[in-house]
Scaffold this motif. Structure first.
Motif, PDB file in Angstrom:
ATOM      1  N   UNK A 191      15.115  19.580   8.359  1.00  0.00           N
ATOM      2  CA  UNK A 191      14.980  18.479   9.311  1.00  0.00           C
ATOM      3  C   UNK A 191      16.331  18.070   9.903  1.00  0.00           C
ATOM      4  N   UNK A 192      17.387  18.252   9.130  1.00  0.00           N
ATOM      5  CA  UNK A 192      18.733  17.878   9.588  1.00  0.00           C
ATOM      6  C   UNK A 192      19.102  18.644  10.854  1.00  0.00           C
ATOM      7  N   UNK A 193      18.714  19.931  10.922  1.00  0.00           N
ATOM      8  CA  UNK A 193      19.035  20.738  12.089  1.00  0.00           C
ATOM      9  C   UNK A 193      18.114  20.430  13.274  1.00  0.00           C
ATOM     10  N   UNK A 194      16.913  19.979  12.977  1.00  0.00           N
ATOM     11  CA  UNK A 194      15.941  19.707  14.040  1.00  0.00           C
ATOM     12  C   UNK A 194      16.150  18.343  14.684  1.00  0.00           C
ATOM     13  N   UNK A 195      16.629  17.399  13.911  1.00  0.00           N
ATOM     14  CA  UNK A 195      16.768  16.030  14.421  1.00  0.00           C
ATOM     15  C   UNK A 195      18.040  15.451  13.832  1.00  0.00           C
ATOM     16  N   UNK A 196      19.100  15.446  14.616  1.00  0.00           N
ATOM     17  CA  UNK A 196      20.406  15.014  14.127  1.00  0.00           C
ATOM     18  C   UNK A 196      20.430  13.526  13.816  1.00  0.00           C
ATOM     19  N   UNK A 197      21.153  13.188  12.785  1.00  0.00           N
ATOM     20  CA  UNK A 197      21.298  11.791  12.378  1.00  0.00           C
ATOM     21  C   UNK A 197      21.844  10.972  13.550  1.00  0.00           C
ATOM     22  N   UNK A 198      21.183   9.877  13.852  1.00  0.00           N
ATOM     23  CA  UNK A 198      21.618   8.991  14.926  1.00  0.00           C
ATOM     24  C   UNK A 198      20.996   9.290  16.279  1.00  0.00           C
ATOM     25  N   UNK A 199      20.401  10.461  16.460  1.00  0.00           N
ATOM     26  CA  UNK A 199      19.768  10.808  17.734  1.00  0.00           C
ATOM     27  C   UNK A 199      18.409  10.144  17.847  1.00  0.00           C
ATOM     28  N   UNK A 203       0.824  -1.195   0.000  1.00  0.00           N
ATOM     29  CA  UNK A 203       0.000   0.000   0.000  1.00  0.00           C
ATOM     30  C   UNK A 203       0.868   1.258   0.000  1.00  0.00           C
ATOM     31  N   UNK A 204       1.899   1.306   0.847  1.00  0.00           N
ATOM     32  CA  UNK A 204       2.789   2.462   0.924  1.00  0.00           C
ATOM     33  C   UNK A 204       4.180   2.020   1.336  1.00  0.00           C
ATOM     34  N   UNK A 205       5.151   2.685   0.752  1.00  0.00           N
ATOM     35  CA  UNK A 205       6.547   2.478   1.142  1.00  0.00           C
ATOM     36  C   UNK A 205       7.276   3.794   1.012  1.00  0.00           C
ATOM     37  N   UNK A 206       8.109   4.109   1.983  1.00  0.00           N
ATOM     38  CA  UNK A 206       8.940   5.298   1.922  1.00  0.00           C
ATOM     39  C   UNK A 206      10.363   4.839   1.653  1.00  0.00           C
ATOM     40  N   UNK A 207      10.860   5.219   0.508  1.00  0.00           N
ATOM     41  CA  UNK A 207      12.228   4.868   0.140  1.00  0.00           C
ATOM     42  C   UNK A 207      12.973   6.153  -0.180  1.00  0.00           C
ATOM     43  N   UNK A 208      14.099   6.337   0.443  1.00  0.00           N
ATOM     44  CA  UNK A 208      14.892   7.540   0.224  1.00  0.00           C
ATOM     45  C   UNK A 208      15.813   7.348  -0.971  1.00  0.00           C
ATOM     46  N   UNK A 209      15.653   8.179  -2.018  1.00  0.00           N
ATOM     47  CA  UNK A 209      16.512   8.026  -3.194  1.00  0.00           C
ATOM     48  C   UNK A 209      17.974   8.333  -2.906  1.00  0.00           C
ATOM     49  N   UNK A 210      18.237   9.084  -1.821  1.00  0.00           N
ATOM     50  CA  UNK A 210      19.616   9.403  -1.446  1.00  0.00           C
ATOM     51  C   UNK A 210      20.229   8.300  -0.592  1.00  0.00           C
ATOM     52  N   UNK A 211      19.428   7.371  -0.152  1.00  0.00           N
ATOM     53  CA  UNK A 211      19.922   6.252   0.643  1.00  0.00           C
ATOM     54  C   UNK A 211      19.778   6.447   2.138  1.00  0.00           C
ATOM     55  N   UNK A 212      20.008   7.654   2.637  1.00  0.00           N
ATOM     56  CA  UNK A 212      19.928   7.933   4.065  1.00  0.00           C
ATOM     57  C   UNK A 212      19.887   9.444   4.262  1.00  0.00           C
ATOM     58  N   UNK A 213      19.713   9.847   5.504  1.00  0.00           N
ATOM     59  CA  UNK A 213      19.756  11.276   5.807  1.00  0.00           C
ATOM     60  C   UNK A 213      21.144  11.815   5.512  1.00  0.00           C
ATOM     61  N   UNK A 214      21.185  13.062   5.096  1.00  0.00           N
ATOM     62  CA  UNK A 214      22.447  13.662   4.668  1.00  0.00           C
ATOM     63  C   UNK A 214      23.023  14.596   5.719  1.00  0.00           C
ATOM     64  N   UNK A 215      24.324  14.702   5.722  1.00  0.00           N
ATOM     65  CA  UNK A 215      25.028  15.619   6.614  1.00  0.00           C
ATOM     66  C   UNK A 215      25.040  17.020   6.010  1.00  0.00           C
ATOM     67  N   UNK A 216      25.159  17.105   4.702  1.00  0.00           N
ATOM     68  CA  UNK A 216      25.194  18.385   3.999  1.00  0.00           C
ATOM     69  C   UNK A 216      23.779  18.901   3.761  1.00  0.00           C
ATOM     70  N   UNK A 217      23.672  20.222   3.607  1.00  0.00           N
ATOM     71  CA  UNK A 217      22.382  20.840   3.310  1.00  0.00           C
ATOM     72  C   UNK A 217      22.194  20.903   1.794  1.00  0.00           C
ATOM     73  N   UNK A 218      22.085  19.738   1.182  1.00  0.00           N
ATOM     74  CA  UNK A 218      21.934  19.630  -0.272  1.00  0.00           C
ATOM     75  C   UNK A 218      21.437  18.229  -0.606  1.00  0.00           C
ATOM     76  N   UNK A 268      12.815  26.008  17.677  1.00  0.00           N
ATOM     77  CA  UNK A 268      13.154  27.294  17.061  1.00  0.00           C
ATOM     78  C   UNK A 268      13.550  27.137  15.594  1.00  0.00           C
ATOM     79  N   UNK A 269      13.571  25.923  15.094  1.00  0.00           N
ATOM     80  CA  UNK A 269      14.047  25.640  13.739  1.00  0.00           C
ATOM     81  C   UNK A 269      12.858  25.442  12.808  1.00  0.00           C
ATOM     82  N   UNK A 270      12.935  26.063  11.637  1.00  0.00           N
ATOM     83  CA  UNK A 270      11.884  25.881  10.642  1.00  0.00           C
ATOM     84  C   UNK A 270      12.202  24.683   9.764  1.00  0.00           C
ATOM     85  N   UNK A 271      11.253  23.792   9.665  1.00  0.00           N
ATOM     86  CA  UNK A 271      11.351  22.659   8.749  1.00  0.00           C
ATOM     87  C   UNK A 271      10.288  22.883   7.684  1.00  0.00           C
TER      88      UNK A 271
END
Length: 107
Positions: A50-58, A8-23, A67-70
């Motif tokens: 989202x990277x600034x609001x929720x750090x990778x691995x946390x 019915x639904x699947x979320x697949x990230x085309x980048x593979x994972x969350x990124x460290x860079x803002x790009x 205070x961060x806009x997503x």
């Protein structure tokens, strides 16, 4: 019965994972192969901040995340109905270009 009838639904990230860079990172073929083989429609979702609001691995968002806009934008669906694995690069470029324009406009 087609494989897509069971999903019915699947979320697949085309980048593979969350990124460290803002790009946007280079896309991987896996999610596109899955979409083509299952006949799924791709619904691109672009998220910025989202990277600034929720750090990778946390486990939890960081304490200053209130205070961060997503920003997010859902793009038009992309059909894989007439797409073959031989034209996967065209599909990847189409989706990535649309997502890059939307990402750049989320400032």
């Amino acid at each position: 019965m087609p494989f897509s009838k069971f999903i019915t639904r699947r979320k697949l990230d085309p980048e593979g994972a969350r990124q460290v860079e803002d790009a946007l990172a280079p896309f991987k073929k896996g999610p596109f192969i899955f979409a083509i083989n299952s006949g799924a429609t791709i619904l691109p979702l672009v998220i910025r901040g989202a990277r600034q609001a929720w750090f990778k691995g946390d486990i939890l968002p960081n304490s200053s995340s209130l205070k961060i806009q997503v920003r997010a934008r859902v793009l038009k669906p992309v059909s894989t109905e007439a797409v073959t694995l031989e034209s996967i690069e065209e599909l990847m470029n189409l989706v990535r270009n649309q997502m890059q324009v939307a990402y750049d406009n989320l400032n």
